[in-house]
Design an enzyme around this catalytic site. Structure first.
Site, mmCIF file in Angstrom:
data_model
loop_
_atom_site.group_PDB
_atom_site.id
_atom_site.type_symbol
_atom_site.label_atom_id
_atom_site.label_comp_id
_atom_site.label_asym_id
_atom_site.label_seq_id
_atom_site.Cartn_x
_atom_site.Cartn_y
_atom_site.Cartn_z
ATOM 1 N N HIS A 36 0.871 -1.189 0.000
ATOM 2 C CA HIS A 36 0.000 0.000 0.000
ATOM 3 C C HIS A 36 0.904 1.234 0.000
ATOM 4 C CE1 HIS A 36 -2.785 2.960 1.828
ATOM 5 N NE2 HIS A 36 -3.767 2.151 1.468
ATOM 6 N N ASP B 113 3.030 -4.579 7.961
ATOM 7 C CA ASP B 113 1.853 -3.741 7.779
ATOM 8 C C ASP B 113 0.646 -4.649 7.975
ATOM 9 O OD1 ASP B 113 -0.378 -2.510 6.803
ATOM 10 O OD2 ASP B 113 0.552 -1.756 4.958
ATOM 11 N N GLN C 39 -4.637 -4.909 6.968
ATOM 12 C CA GLN C 39 -5.664 -5.866 6.561
ATOM 13 C C GLN C 39 -5.657 -7.101 7.453
ATOM 14 O OE1 GLN C 39 -7.994 -5.307 4.360
ATOM 15 N NE2 GLN C 39 -7.145 -3.338 3.762
ATOM 16 N N LYS D 128 -10.268 -0.838 10.428
ATOM 17 C CA LYS D 128 -10.364 -2.054 9.596
ATOM 18 C C LYS D 128 -10.814 -3.244 10.435
ATOM 19 C CE LYS D 128 -7.540 -0.205 6.203
ATOM 20 N NZ LYS D 128 -7.967 0.188 4.875
ATOM 21 N N CYS E 8 -4.781 2.363 -3.651
ATOM 22 C CA CYS E 8 -3.574 2.946 -3.033
ATOM 23 C C CYS E 8 -2.393 1.986 -3.146
ATOM 24 C CB CYS E 8 -3.809 3.318 -1.574
ATOM 25 S SG CYS E 8 -5.012 4.609 -1.378
HETATM 26 N N1 PMP Z 1 -1.753 -0.773 4.476
HETATM 27 C C1 PMP Z 1 -2.725 -1.516 3.951
HETATM 28 C C2 PMP Z 1 -2.410 -2.915 3.475
HETATM 29 C C3 PMP Z 1 -4.018 -1.002 3.853
HETATM 30 O O1 PMP Z 1 -4.997 -1.739 3.330
HETATM 31 C C4 PMP Z 1 -4.282 0.305 4.326
HETATM 32 C C5 PMP Z 1 -5.657 0.930 4.218
HETATM 33 N N2 PMP Z 1 -6.290 0.718 2.991
HETATM 34 C C6 PMP Z 1 -3.225 1.035 4.876
HETATM 35 C C7 PMP Z 1 -1.980 0.458 4.941
HETATM 36 C C8 PMP Z 1 -3.408 2.410 5.420
HETATM 37 O O2 PMP Z 1 -4.291 2.387 6.506
HETATM 38 P P1 PMP Z 1 -4.839 3.744 7.128
HETATM 39 O O3 PMP Z 1 -5.362 4.548 5.963
HETATM 40 O O4 PMP Z 1 -5.930 3.289 8.044
HETATM 41 O O5 PMP Z 1 -3.713 4.407 7.810
#
Ligand code: PMP
Length: 420
Positions: A136, A213, A216, A239, A377
Protein backbone atom coordinates in the site's frame (compact mmCIF):
# COMPACT_ATOMS: atom_id res chain seq x y z
CA UNK A 1 -28.03 -18.89 -10.46
CA UNK A 2 -30.44 -17.28 -8.02
CA UNK A 3 -31.45 -13.70 -8.71
CA UNK A 4 -30.41 -11.10 -6.20
CA UNK A 5 -33.92 -10.31 -4.98
CA UNK A 6 -34.67 -13.99 -4.60
CA UNK A 7 -31.66 -14.83 -2.44
CA UNK A 8 -31.85 -11.72 -0.34
CA UNK A 9 -35.44 -12.47 0.54
CA UNK A 10 -34.46 -15.84 1.92
CA UNK A 11 -32.85 -15.26 5.29
CA UNK A 12 -32.79 -19.06 5.68
CA UNK A 13 -29.92 -18.94 3.22
CA UNK A 14 -27.84 -17.19 5.89
CA UNK A 15 -26.21 -19.37 8.49
CA UNK A 16 -27.43 -18.65 11.98
CA UNK A 17 -24.10 -17.35 13.31
CA UNK A 18 -23.86 -14.83 10.51
CA UNK A 19 -27.48 -13.80 10.99
CA UNK A 20 -26.66 -13.12 14.64
CA UNK A 21 -23.49 -11.20 13.80
CA UNK A 22 -25.42 -9.09 11.28
CA UNK A 23 -27.77 -8.01 14.06
CA UNK A 24 -24.80 -6.40 15.82
CA UNK A 25 -24.16 -3.98 12.92
CA UNK A 26 -26.97 -1.41 12.61
CA UNK A 27 -25.75 0.08 9.32
CA UNK A 28 -26.45 -3.22 7.57
CA UNK A 29 -30.16 -2.39 7.82
CA UNK A 30 -29.67 0.58 5.48
CA UNK A 31 -31.17 0.44 2.02
CA UNK A 32 -29.63 2.01 -1.08
CA UNK A 33 -32.27 3.22 -3.52
CA UNK A 34 -34.74 0.81 -1.98
CA UNK A 35 -32.37 -2.16 -2.18
CA UNK A 36 -30.71 -3.84 0.78
CA UNK A 37 -27.15 -2.67 1.31
CA UNK A 38 -24.63 -5.30 0.24
CA UNK A 39 -21.42 -4.01 1.76
CA UNK A 40 -18.36 -5.59 0.17
CA UNK A 41 -15.86 -2.79 0.80
CA UNK A 42 -14.51 -4.06 4.10
CA UNK A 43 -10.87 -3.73 3.09
CA UNK A 44 -11.43 0.04 2.88
CA UNK A 45 -13.18 0.17 6.22
CA UNK A 46 -15.40 -2.08 8.30
CA UNK A 47 -18.71 -1.25 9.91
CA UNK A 48 -19.05 -0.86 13.65
CA UNK A 49 -20.97 -3.09 16.03
CA UNK A 50 -23.40 -1.58 18.53
CA UNK A 51 -20.96 -2.23 21.40
CA UNK A 52 -18.35 0.04 19.78
CA UNK A 53 -20.84 2.76 18.87
CA UNK A 54 -22.24 2.72 22.40
CA UNK A 55 -18.82 2.66 24.06
CA UNK A 56 -17.81 5.79 22.19
CA UNK A 57 -21.09 7.54 22.95
CA UNK A 58 -20.89 6.46 26.60
CA UNK A 59 -17.44 8.00 26.92
CA UNK A 60 -18.73 11.38 25.75
CA UNK A 61 -21.94 11.05 27.77
CA UNK A 62 -20.43 9.98 31.08
CA UNK A 63 -16.68 10.42 31.17
CA UNK A 64 -15.28 12.93 28.68
CA UNK A 65 -12.06 14.26 30.19
CA UNK A 66 -8.43 14.49 29.23
CA UNK A 67 -6.08 11.68 30.18
CA UNK A 68 -2.93 11.47 32.31
CA UNK A 69 -3.14 15.01 33.63
CA UNK A 70 -6.09 15.42 35.90
CA UNK A 71 -6.53 14.74 39.58
CA UNK A 72 -10.29 14.91 39.26
CA UNK A 73 -12.45 11.80 39.07
CA UNK A 74 -13.52 12.05 35.43
CA UNK A 75 -9.94 12.46 34.26
CA UNK A 76 -8.88 9.45 36.27
CA UNK A 77 -11.77 7.47 34.83
CA UNK A 78 -10.82 8.52 31.29
CA UNK A 79 -7.20 7.53 31.95
CA UNK A 80 -8.25 4.15 33.35
CA UNK A 81 -10.45 3.41 30.33
CA UNK A 82 -7.79 4.57 27.88
CA UNK A 83 -5.11 2.44 29.54
CA UNK A 84 -7.50 -0.52 29.76
CA UNK A 85 -7.87 -0.24 25.98
CA UNK A 86 -4.09 -0.38 25.62
CA UNK A 87 -4.07 -3.58 27.66
CA UNK A 88 -6.76 -5.02 25.35
CA UNK A 89 -4.57 -4.27 22.32
CA UNK A 90 -1.59 -5.86 24.05
CA UNK A 91 -3.59 -8.98 24.80
CA UNK A 92 -5.12 -9.17 21.32
CA UNK A 93 -1.74 -9.28 19.59
CA UNK A 94 0.04 -10.98 22.51
CA UNK A 95 2.67 -8.29 23.06
CA UNK A 96 4.83 -8.73 26.15
CA UNK A 97 4.02 -5.35 27.69
CA UNK A 98 1.77 -2.31 27.27
CA UNK A 99 5.01 -0.33 26.99
CA UNK A 100 5.18 -1.82 23.49
CA UNK A 101 1.77 -0.51 22.40
CA UNK A 102 1.70 3.04 21.02
CA UNK A 103 -1.66 4.53 20.11
CA UNK A 104 -1.52 6.26 16.74
CA UNK A 105 -4.03 7.50 14.15
CA UNK A 106 -3.68 4.33 12.13
CA UNK A 107 -1.33 2.24 10.04
CA UNK A 108 -0.13 5.25 8.07
CA UNK A 109 0.97 7.15 11.14
CA UNK A 110 2.55 4.04 12.65
CA UNK A 111 4.73 3.46 9.59
CA UNK A 112 5.70 7.13 9.34
CA UNK A 113 6.69 6.98 13.01
CA UNK A 114 9.01 4.03 12.41
CA UNK A 115 10.41 5.61 9.21
CA UNK A 116 11.29 8.86 10.93
CA UNK A 117 12.18 7.67 14.42
CA UNK A 118 13.74 4.26 13.79
CA UNK A 119 15.05 4.38 10.22
CA UNK A 120 16.08 7.98 9.68
CA UNK A 121 18.77 8.18 12.38
CA UNK A 122 20.24 4.84 11.22
CA UNK A 123 20.28 5.28 7.44
CA UNK A 124 23.22 6.46 5.36
CA UNK A 125 23.71 6.59 1.61
CA UNK A 126 25.21 3.08 1.78
CA UNK A 127 22.09 1.57 3.35
CA UNK A 128 18.77 0.29 2.11
CA UNK A 129 15.20 -0.49 3.14
CA UNK A 130 13.31 -3.40 1.60
CA UNK A 131 9.61 -3.40 0.72
CA UNK A 132 7.58 -5.59 -1.65
CA UNK A 133 5.97 -4.76 -4.98
CA UNK A 134 2.48 -5.17 -3.53
CA UNK A 135 2.65 -2.60 -0.73
CA UNK A 136 0.00 0.00 0.00
CA UNK A 137 1.26 3.55 -0.58
CA UNK A 138 1.41 3.86 3.22
CA UNK A 139 4.18 1.29 3.23
CA UNK A 140 6.03 2.84 0.28
CA UNK A 141 5.93 6.62 0.51
CA UNK A 142 7.23 6.97 4.12
CA UNK A 143 10.26 4.88 3.06
CA UNK A 144 10.76 6.90 -0.11
CA UNK A 145 10.70 10.03 2.03
CA UNK A 146 13.27 8.72 4.49
CA UNK A 147 15.44 7.46 1.62
CA UNK A 148 15.23 10.95 0.10
CA UNK A 149 16.31 12.44 3.44
CA UNK A 150 19.28 10.11 3.90
CA UNK A 151 20.36 9.02 0.41
CA UNK A 152 19.50 5.38 1.23
CA UNK A 153 18.09 3.01 -1.39
CA UNK A 154 14.59 1.52 -1.50
CA UNK A 155 14.73 -2.08 -2.69
CA UNK A 156 11.65 -3.87 -3.96
CA UNK A 157 10.93 -7.60 -3.70
CA UNK A 158 9.05 -8.66 -6.84
CA UNK A 159 5.85 -10.72 -6.90
CA UNK A 160 4.96 -13.48 -9.37
CA UNK A 161 1.95 -13.69 -11.72
CA UNK A 162 -0.19 -15.10 -8.92
CA UNK A 163 0.68 -12.15 -6.69
CA UNK A 164 2.99 -14.11 -4.40
CA UNK A 165 6.11 -12.64 -2.96
CA UNK A 166 9.39 -13.89 -4.42
CA UNK A 167 10.96 -14.95 -1.14
CA UNK A 168 14.15 -16.18 -2.80
CA UNK A 169 14.65 -12.74 -4.30
CA UNK A 170 14.23 -11.24 -0.84
CA UNK A 171 17.18 -13.41 0.21
CA UNK A 172 19.28 -11.83 -2.54
CA UNK A 173 18.20 -8.28 -1.74
CA UNK A 174 19.02 -8.40 1.98
CA UNK A 175 22.59 -7.32 2.46
CA UNK A 176 24.94 -5.70 4.97
CA UNK A 177 23.38 -2.27 4.30
CA UNK A 178 19.79 -3.40 4.89
CA UNK A 179 18.36 -1.57 7.88
CA UNK A 180 14.73 -2.73 7.78
CA UNK A 181 12.33 -4.99 5.88
CA UNK A 182 8.79 -3.56 5.69
CA UNK A 183 6.20 -5.95 4.25
CA UNK A 184 2.44 -6.29 4.21
CA UNK A 185 0.99 -9.20 6.16
CA UNK A 186 -2.05 -9.33 3.84
CA UNK A 187 -2.25 -7.39 0.59
CA UNK A 188 -5.25 -5.07 0.30
CA UNK A 189 -5.02 -5.09 -3.50
CA UNK A 190 -4.64 -8.84 -4.15
CA UNK A 191 -5.61 -10.63 -0.96
CA UNK A 192 -2.22 -12.38 -0.79
CA UNK A 193 -1.14 -13.57 2.65
CA UNK A 194 2.63 -13.16 2.77
CA UNK A 195 4.87 -15.82 4.36
CA UNK A 196 5.81 -13.53 7.20
CA UNK A 197 7.35 -16.16 9.47
CA UNK A 198 9.83 -17.07 6.75
CA UNK A 199 10.53 -13.44 5.87
CA UNK A 200 11.21 -12.63 9.52
CA UNK A 201 13.53 -15.60 9.94
CA UNK A 202 15.45 -14.60 6.81
CA UNK A 203 15.76 -10.98 7.90
CA UNK A 204 16.75 -11.89 11.45
CA UNK A 205 19.47 -14.17 10.12
CA UNK A 206 21.02 -10.91 8.88
CA UNK A 207 20.07 -9.09 12.10
CA UNK A 208 17.63 -6.95 10.15
CA UNK A 209 14.36 -6.00 11.90
CA UNK A 210 10.99 -6.45 10.22
CA UNK A 211 7.94 -4.20 10.20
CA UNK A 212 4.66 -5.83 9.24
CA UNK A 213 1.85 -3.74 7.78
CA UNK A 214 -1.09 -5.40 9.48
CA UNK A 215 -3.79 -3.01 8.25
CA UNK A 216 -5.66 -5.87 6.56
CA UNK A 217 -4.37 -8.88 8.45
CA UNK A 218 -5.50 -7.72 11.87
CA UNK A 219 -9.18 -8.44 11.14
CA UNK A 220 -8.71 -11.71 9.27
CA UNK A 221 -5.68 -13.60 10.57
CA UNK A 222 -4.79 -14.21 14.17
CA UNK A 223 -1.86 -11.98 15.05
CA UNK A 224 0.62 -13.02 17.71
CA UNK A 225 3.58 -10.66 17.60
CA UNK A 226 5.69 -12.80 19.93
CA UNK A 227 5.05 -15.95 17.94
CA UNK A 228 5.83 -14.09 14.70
CA UNK A 229 8.81 -12.42 16.35
CA UNK A 230 8.21 -9.31 14.22
CA UNK A 231 9.91 -6.14 15.42
CA UNK A 232 7.13 -3.69 14.53
CA UNK A 233 3.47 -4.32 13.73
CA UNK A 234 1.18 -1.55 12.48
CA UNK A 235 -2.61 -1.62 12.24
CA UNK A 236 -5.68 0.62 11.98
CA UNK A 237 -8.69 0.30 14.23
CA UNK A 238 -11.21 1.12 11.53
CA UNK A 239 -10.36 -2.05 9.60
CA UNK A 240 -11.33 -4.13 12.63
CA UNK A 241 -14.71 -2.63 13.57
CA UNK A 242 -13.29 0.28 15.62
CA UNK A 243 -13.67 4.01 14.92
CA UNK A 244 -11.49 5.86 12.41
CA UNK A 245 -8.55 7.90 13.66
CA UNK A 246 -7.19 5.27 16.04
CA UNK A 247 -4.71 2.45 15.54
CA UNK A 248 -1.67 0.96 17.16
CA UNK A 249 2.00 0.51 16.60
CA UNK A 250 3.58 -2.47 18.30
CA UNK A 251 7.34 -2.27 18.68
CA UNK A 252 9.74 -4.43 20.67
CA UNK A 253 10.56 -2.56 23.84
CA UNK A 254 14.31 -2.55 23.22
CA UNK A 255 13.79 -0.92 19.83
CA UNK A 256 11.20 1.63 20.97
CA UNK A 257 13.34 2.52 23.97
CA UNK A 258 16.29 3.41 21.75
CA UNK A 259 14.20 5.55 19.38
CA UNK A 260 13.80 9.32 19.72
CA UNK A 261 10.27 10.77 19.97
CA UNK A 262 8.40 11.22 16.69
CA UNK A 263 6.54 14.39 17.66
CA UNK A 264 7.09 16.85 20.48
CA UNK A 265 4.38 18.26 22.73
CA UNK A 266 2.37 17.61 25.85
CA UNK A 267 2.29 14.18 27.50
CA UNK A 268 5.48 12.91 25.84
CA UNK A 269 7.76 14.62 28.36
CA UNK A 270 8.67 14.05 31.97
CA UNK A 271 10.06 17.57 32.43
CA UNK A 272 10.62 20.62 30.26
CA UNK A 273 12.84 23.63 30.74
CA UNK A 274 14.44 25.87 28.16
CA UNK A 275 17.76 24.28 29.08
CA UNK A 276 16.71 20.66 28.82
CA UNK A 277 13.69 18.48 28.14
CA UNK A 278 13.45 14.94 29.46
CA UNK A 279 11.19 12.54 27.62
CA UNK A 280 8.49 10.44 29.17
CA UNK A 281 8.76 6.66 29.49
CA UNK A 282 7.32 4.19 26.97
CA UNK A 283 4.84 4.31 25.37
CA UNK A 284 3.99 7.92 26.25
CA UNK A 285 7.20 9.21 24.64
CA UNK A 286 5.46 8.57 21.32
CA UNK A 287 2.04 9.96 22.21
CA UNK A 288 2.44 13.73 22.02
CA UNK A 289 -0.72 15.77 22.54
CA UNK A 290 -4.25 14.80 23.50
CA UNK A 291 -4.92 11.39 21.98
CA UNK A 292 -8.10 9.96 20.46
CA UNK A 293 -9.36 8.79 23.84
CA UNK A 294 -12.85 7.75 22.77
CA UNK A 295 -11.38 6.06 19.70
CA UNK A 296 -8.98 4.01 21.80
CA UNK A 297 -11.83 2.93 24.08
CA UNK A 298 -13.85 2.04 20.98
CA UNK A 299 -10.91 0.02 19.69
CA UNK A 300 -10.80 -1.90 22.95
CA UNK A 301 -14.48 -2.77 22.57
CA UNK A 302 -13.97 -3.76 18.91
CA UNK A 303 -11.22 -6.18 19.94
CA UNK A 304 -13.51 -7.56 22.66
CA UNK A 305 -16.13 -8.09 19.98
CA UNK A 306 -13.73 -9.96 17.69
CA UNK A 307 -12.50 -12.07 20.59
CA UNK A 308 -16.06 -12.95 21.58
CA UNK A 309 -16.84 -14.16 18.04
CA UNK A 310 -13.40 -15.74 17.65
CA UNK A 311 -10.93 -14.91 14.89
CA UNK A 312 -10.93 -18.57 13.77
CA UNK A 313 -14.70 -18.51 13.19
CA UNK A 314 -14.38 -15.22 11.31
CA UNK A 315 -11.55 -16.53 9.15
CA UNK A 316 -13.40 -19.76 8.34
CA UNK A 317 -16.54 -17.90 7.30
CA UNK A 318 -14.63 -15.39 5.18
CA UNK A 319 -12.67 -18.18 3.57
CA UNK A 320 -15.89 -19.94 2.58
CA UNK A 321 -17.19 -16.68 1.07
CA UNK A 322 -13.95 -16.10 -0.82
CA UNK A 323 -13.96 -19.64 -2.22
CA UNK A 324 -17.60 -19.32 -3.26
CA UNK A 325 -17.04 -15.92 -4.88
CA UNK A 326 -13.87 -17.12 -6.62
CA UNK A 327 -15.68 -20.14 -8.03
CA UNK A 328 -18.60 -18.10 -9.35
CA UNK A 329 -16.40 -15.28 -10.67
CA UNK A 330 -14.18 -17.78 -12.47
CA UNK A 331 -17.21 -18.84 -14.49
CA UNK A 332 -17.72 -15.35 -15.93
CA UNK A 333 -16.20 -14.96 -19.38
CA UNK A 334 -13.94 -11.92 -19.64
CA UNK A 335 -13.48 -11.68 -15.87
CA UNK A 336 -9.89 -11.99 -14.71
CA UNK A 337 -9.02 -12.42 -11.07
CA UNK A 338 -5.98 -10.35 -10.13
CA UNK A 339 -4.28 -12.12 -7.24
CA UNK A 340 -4.50 -15.89 -7.29
CA UNK A 341 -2.02 -16.73 -4.55
CA UNK A 342 -2.23 -20.10 -2.81
CA UNK A 343 -2.60 -18.28 0.51
CA UNK A 344 -5.34 -15.67 0.28
CA UNK A 345 -7.86 -14.02 2.56
CA UNK A 346 -11.09 -12.09 2.17
CA UNK A 347 -10.32 -10.16 -1.05
CA UNK A 348 -11.47 -10.77 -4.61
CA UNK A 349 -9.84 -8.31 -7.00
CA UNK A 350 -10.76 -8.55 -10.69
CA UNK A 351 -10.96 -6.88 -14.07
CA UNK A 352 -13.73 -7.27 -16.62
CA UNK A 353 -12.77 -7.16 -20.25
CA UNK A 354 -13.85 -3.93 -21.95
CA UNK A 355 -15.23 -2.34 -18.75
CA UNK A 356 -13.53 0.26 -16.57
CA UNK A 357 -13.49 -0.76 -12.87
CA UNK A 358 -15.22 2.52 -11.97
CA UNK A 359 -18.12 1.61 -14.25
CA UNK A 360 -18.41 -1.76 -12.51
CA UNK A 361 -18.47 -0.03 -9.13
CA UNK A 362 -21.01 2.58 -10.21
CA UNK A 363 -23.40 0.11 -11.80
CA UNK A 364 -23.20 -2.27 -8.82
CA UNK A 365 -23.94 0.65 -6.51
CA UNK A 366 -27.25 1.18 -8.33
CA UNK A 367 -28.28 -2.19 -6.94
CA UNK A 368 -26.95 -1.43 -3.47
CA UNK A 369 -23.74 -3.44 -3.89
CA UNK A 370 -20.77 -1.51 -2.50
CA UNK A 371 -17.36 -2.52 -3.83
CA UNK A 372 -14.09 -0.65 -4.39
CA UNK A 373 -12.78 0.31 -7.83
CA UNK A 374 -9.40 1.75 -8.69
CA UNK A 375 -5.76 1.27 -7.74
CA UNK A 376 -6.49 0.67 -4.02
CA UNK A 377 -3.57 2.95 -3.03
CA UNK A 378 -1.23 0.33 -4.47
CA UNK A 379 -0.32 1.77 -7.86
CA UNK A 380 2.99 -0.12 -8.23
CA UNK A 381 1.27 -3.53 -8.08
CA UNK A 382 -1.28 -2.36 -10.65
CA UNK A 383 1.67 -1.38 -12.86
CA UNK A 384 3.15 -4.83 -12.25
CA UNK A 385 0.02 -6.39 -13.71
CA UNK A 386 -0.16 -3.80 -16.50
CA UNK A 387 -3.54 -2.46 -15.42
CA UNK A 388 -4.84 0.86 -14.14
CA UNK A 389 -6.98 -0.68 -11.44
CA UNK A 390 -9.34 -3.46 -10.44
CA UNK A 391 -12.78 -3.90 -9.00
CA UNK A 392 -12.46 -5.33 -5.50
CA UNK A 393 -14.95 -7.12 -3.31
CA UNK A 394 -13.73 -7.63 0.24
CA UNK A 395 -15.51 -9.73 2.81
CA UNK A 396 -16.13 -9.53 6.52
CA UNK A 397 -17.84 -11.67 9.12
CA UNK A 398 -21.27 -10.17 8.40
CA UNK A 399 -21.29 -10.96 4.66
CA UNK A 400 -23.38 -13.80 3.31
CA UNK A 401 -23.38 -16.22 0.41
CA UNK A 402 -26.50 -14.43 -0.80
CA UNK A 403 -24.51 -11.21 -0.98
CA UNK A 404 -21.92 -12.97 -3.11
CA UNK A 405 -24.79 -14.02 -5.38
CA UNK A 406 -25.84 -10.36 -5.56
CA UNK A 407 -22.31 -9.38 -6.52
CA UNK A 408 -22.15 -11.98 -9.26
CA UNK A 409 -25.59 -11.05 -10.56
CA UNK A 410 -24.45 -7.43 -10.63
CA UNK A 411 -21.30 -8.26 -12.57
CA UNK A 412 -23.36 -10.17 -15.13
CA UNK A 413 -25.65 -7.17 -15.45
CA UNK A 414 -22.66 -4.88 -16.04
CA UNK A 415 -21.46 -7.23 -18.76
CA UNK A 416 -24.86 -7.28 -20.45
CA UNK A 417 -25.02 -3.48 -20.42
CA UNK A 418 -21.60 -3.20 -22.02
CA UNK A 419 -22.29 -5.90 -24.59
CA UNK A 420 -25.40 -4.15 -25.83
N1 PMP B 1 -1.75 -0.77 4.48
C1 PMP B 1 -2.73 -1.52 3.95
C2 PMP B 1 -2.41 -2.92 3.47
C3 PMP B 1 -4.02 -1.00 3.85
O1 PMP B 1 -5.00 -1.74 3.33
C4 PMP B 1 -4.28 0.31 4.33
C5 PMP B 1 -5.66 0.93 4.22
N2 PMP B 1 -6.29 0.72 2.99
C6 PMP B 1 -3.23 1.03 4.88
C7 PMP B 1 -1.98 0.46 4.94
C8 PMP B 1 -3.41 2.41 5.42
O2 PMP B 1 -4.29 2.39 6.51
P1 PMP B 1 -4.84 3.74 7.13
O3 PMP B 1 -5.36 4.55 5.96
O4 PMP B 1 -5.93 3.29 8.04
O5 PMP B 1 -3.71 4.41 7.81
Amino acid sequence: MKMESEVLRHPGHINSDVARWREDFPVLRETIRGKPLVYLDNAATTHKPVSVIEAEAAFYRHTNSNVHRGVHTLSQRATDEYEAAREKVRRFINAASTREIVFVRGTTEAINLVAQSYARPRLTAEDNIIVSAMEHHSNIVPWQMVCGQTGAELRVVPVNEAGELDVEMLGHLIGPGTKLVAITHLSNALGTITPVKRIIEMAHAHEVPVLLDGAQAIAHLGVDVRELDCDFYAFSGHKIFAPTGIGALYGKETLLDAMPPYQGGGDMISSVSFGETLYNELPYKFEAGTPNIAGAIGLGHALDYVSSVGIAAIAAHEHALLEYATELASGIKGLKIIGTAQQKASILSFTLEGVHPHDIGTILDHDGVAIRAGHHCAMPIMQRFGIGGTARASFSLYNTHAEVDALIAGIRKVQEMFQR
